[in-house]
Scaffold this active site. Structure first.
Site, mmCIF file in Angstrom:
data_model
loop_
_atom_site.group_PDB
_atom_site.id
_atom_site.type_symbol
_atom_site.label_atom_id
_atom_site.label_comp_id
_atom_site.label_asym_id
_atom_site.label_seq_id
_atom_site.Cartn_x
_atom_site.Cartn_y
_atom_site.Cartn_z
ATOM 1 N N LYS A 286 0.823 -1.224 0.000
ATOM 2 C CA LYS A 286 0.000 0.000 0.000
ATOM 3 C C LYS A 286 0.853 1.269 0.000
ATOM 4 C CE LYS A 286 -4.032 -2.073 2.099
ATOM 5 N NZ LYS A 286 -3.463 -3.385 2.521
HETATM 6 N N1 5IU Z 1 -7.170 -5.678 2.948
HETATM 7 C C1 5IU Z 1 -8.469 -5.615 3.371
HETATM 8 N N2 5IU Z 1 -9.282 -4.646 2.902
HETATM 9 C C2 5IU Z 1 -8.864 -3.741 2.007
HETATM 10 C C3 5IU Z 1 -7.528 -3.823 1.562
HETATM 11 C C4 5IU Z 1 -6.721 -4.790 2.039
HETATM 12 O O1 5IU Z 1 -8.918 -6.413 4.173
HETATM 13 O O2 5IU Z 1 -9.649 -2.894 1.572
HETATM 14 I I1 5IU Z 1 -6.880 -2.494 0.284
HETATM 15 C C5 5IU Z 1 -6.213 -6.677 3.435
HETATM 16 C C6 5IU Z 1 -6.017 -6.660 4.931
HETATM 17 C C7 5IU Z 1 -5.665 -8.067 5.205
HETATM 18 C C8 5IU Z 1 -6.458 -8.875 4.188
HETATM 19 O O3 5IU Z 1 -4.280 -8.256 4.933
HETATM 20 O O4 5IU Z 1 -6.674 -7.998 3.098
HETATM 21 C C9 5IU Z 1 -7.800 -9.371 4.691
HETATM 22 O O5 5IU Z 1 -7.615 -10.204 5.803
HETATM 23 P P1 5IU Z 1 -8.825 -10.899 6.579
HETATM 24 O O6 5IU Z 1 -9.509 -11.803 5.543
HETATM 25 O O7 5IU Z 1 -8.149 -11.664 7.666
HETATM 26 O O8 5IU Z 1 -9.735 -9.817 7.112
#
Ligand code: 5IU
Length: 456
Positions: A286
């Site tokens: 990011k």
């Molecule tokens: N992630 C999100 N939402 C977003 C973005 C990235 O959840 O909008 I941009 C990332 C954060 C984490 C993963 O690393 O995706 C999701 O993890 P979980 O499935 O454990 O919530």
């Protein structure tokens, strides 16, 4: 007032311009329409309102609406002439909540006619209509001042909408030529431009880059659109989970800076796994700084991300320089732009998201797609429709059941995500915190793939 008069007046006030204009898409257009200034000419606006009122007086509707900003004052006058109540939808997204988006009083179940100034793709009018429908109104009729679309009427008819227009582009060219406002040469160029544009709308430019293609091929060959988000803080857990789940995933998403025991050997091992189990690597870094800084963050430091991650995530917020800084002089690398995050209350509104897609389209050689989240398939579809052809939509915030976590993460189900057009789902805790990550990965993969195959 005759239509000819209206066209000439619009030309007089500079609402229709001829010359060379660079469009958002990068195309050079020989004409440009911007009707906004029209609202400052009361006599023009008034005559126009009578003209419209006459054309729609027999249509079947109880309410009238104008799309802000330009068409709203026009619709107000028409509403007055026809003695119909006016309602409209606010243009700005509210900071929170979606209720009370409609301004004005109305009876649910009634019919409303919508007026807009211009129509090109029809997309924004249909979107407006859907918002009204959600609030319980019936929408069947659109009226536009200028129709410069490629016969969008037929497509709108199929969707159940009737389109009336005051004037079409061809008529404008004809009238201006007859009145010597444009030359024969200009007329020819405009015709050429619109016929090319029409061709382009039909065939559609493709914004797929080399790495996007690689990922798409892998999705097909591996029969998986599951991206595992492996957010653990030590190498032992990392590789233990990866060993069990790798055969089910098309791509691994890392947050390498979470590891407490990072060593360069981690990268060596990670690359071996990627080859052995045939998945791509995606560092969810990011990036969000100015070009000069992200350039170093990407190439230097202890992680040297550019050496091993096929894709990284990038915020388009700082402007185009971020993509130039990251990818200048680098080949075989690409990115996903953050278009709509999954966290509650995030500040990415509709306008921001649209601008992100425009940036991604412009830099398609280093942008493979977008990270988008929505709570329903319907909302997600709207995002998907705006994504340039060939680019991908990846969706995080996915679990088997919808819900949320303690710090604002919102979850949508696998089925909703794919139904809404997600090309891949990104799953973290749903798999890594499952009792058995292996069976969990299998289940996510199969559920997503089954839906994806149905071509929804
Ligand atoms: N992630 C999100 N939402 C977003 C973005 C990235 O959840 O909008 I941009 C990332 C954060 C984490 C993963 O690393 O995706 C999701 O993890 P979980 O499935 O454990 O919530």
């Amino acid at each position: 007032m005759k239509k000819e008069y209206f066209i000439l007046r619009l030309h007089d006030i500079g609402a229709i311009k001829f010359g060379e204009f660079t469009l958002k898409s990068g195309h050079k257009s020989p004409f440009y329409f911007d009707l906004r200034d029209m609202i400052s000419y009361p006599e023009l606006l008034n005559k126009l309102a009578y003209l419209i009122a006459d054309e729609i007086k027999d249509a079947d509707f109880e309410y009238i609406s104008g799309v802000p900003y330009t068409a709203l004052p026009v619709a107000t006058l028409v509403a007055d002439i026809l003695d119909k109540p006016l309602i409209f939808i606010r243009k700005e997204e509210k900071a929170y909540g979606t209720k009370n988006d409609i301004i004005g009083k109305f009876e649910p179940g009634s019919k409303c006619l919508i007026i807009d100034d211009l129509i090109t793709t029809g997309e924004s009018l249909v979107e407006t209509a859907e918002k009204f429908k959600k609030a319980g109104l019936e929408i069947t009729d659109f009226y536009v001042l200028i129709d410069r679309s490629n016969n969008i009427e037929n497509q709108l008819n199929k969707l159940g909408y009737k389109l009336r227009s005051l004037i079409k582009l061809d008529k404008i060219i004809e009238v201006l030529k007859t009145n010597n406002r444009i030359s024969g040469e200009q007329k020819k160029r405009i015709k050429e431009f619109t016929s090319e544009l029409k061709h382009e709308v039909k065939t559609g430019k493709n914004y797929e880059n080399h790495l996007t293609k690689l990922l798409k091929d892998k999705i097909k060959n591996k029969k998986s659109n599951l991206i595992l988000s492996l957010d653990v803080d030590n190498q032992k857990d990392f590789f233990q989970i990866l060993e069990k789940t790798a055969k089910h995933i098309v791509m691994l998403k890392t947050h390498v800076d979470i590891l407490n025991d990072f060593t360069p050997e981690f990268i060596v091992k990670l690359k071996e796994y990627a080859i052995k189990y045939d998945f791509m690597i995606f560092e969810d870094r990011k990036f969000a700084d100015i070009g000069n800084t992200v350039r170093k963050q990407y190439r230097e430091g202890i992680y040297k991300i550019k050496n091993w991650a096929h894709f990284v995530t990038v915020h388009a917020l700082p402007g185009e320089g971020i993509l130039q800084g990251l990818f200048d002089g680098i080949s075989n690398r690409s990115s996903f732009l953050l278009a709509k995050m999954s966290s509650k209350g995030n500040l990415m509104n509709e306008t921001y998201t649209r601008n992100v897609f425009a940036t991604g389209e412009k830099y398609a050689d280093v942008v493979s797609g977008y990270i988008c989240h929505a709570n329903t398939a319907e909302e997600l579809k709207k995002l998907k429709n705006k994504i340039p052809k060939g680019q991908l939509m990846l969706m995080p915030g996915v679990k088997l059941q919808s819900g949320k976590d303690a710090t604002g993460q919102q979850y949508t189900t696998v089925e909703e995500a794919i139904k809404g057009g997600a090309d891949c789902i990104i799953v973290g805790r749903g798999i890594i915190e499952a009792e058995n990550p292996e069976t969990a990965a299998k289940e996510y993969r199969e559920r997503a793939w089954k839906m994806y195959k149905q071509g929804v």
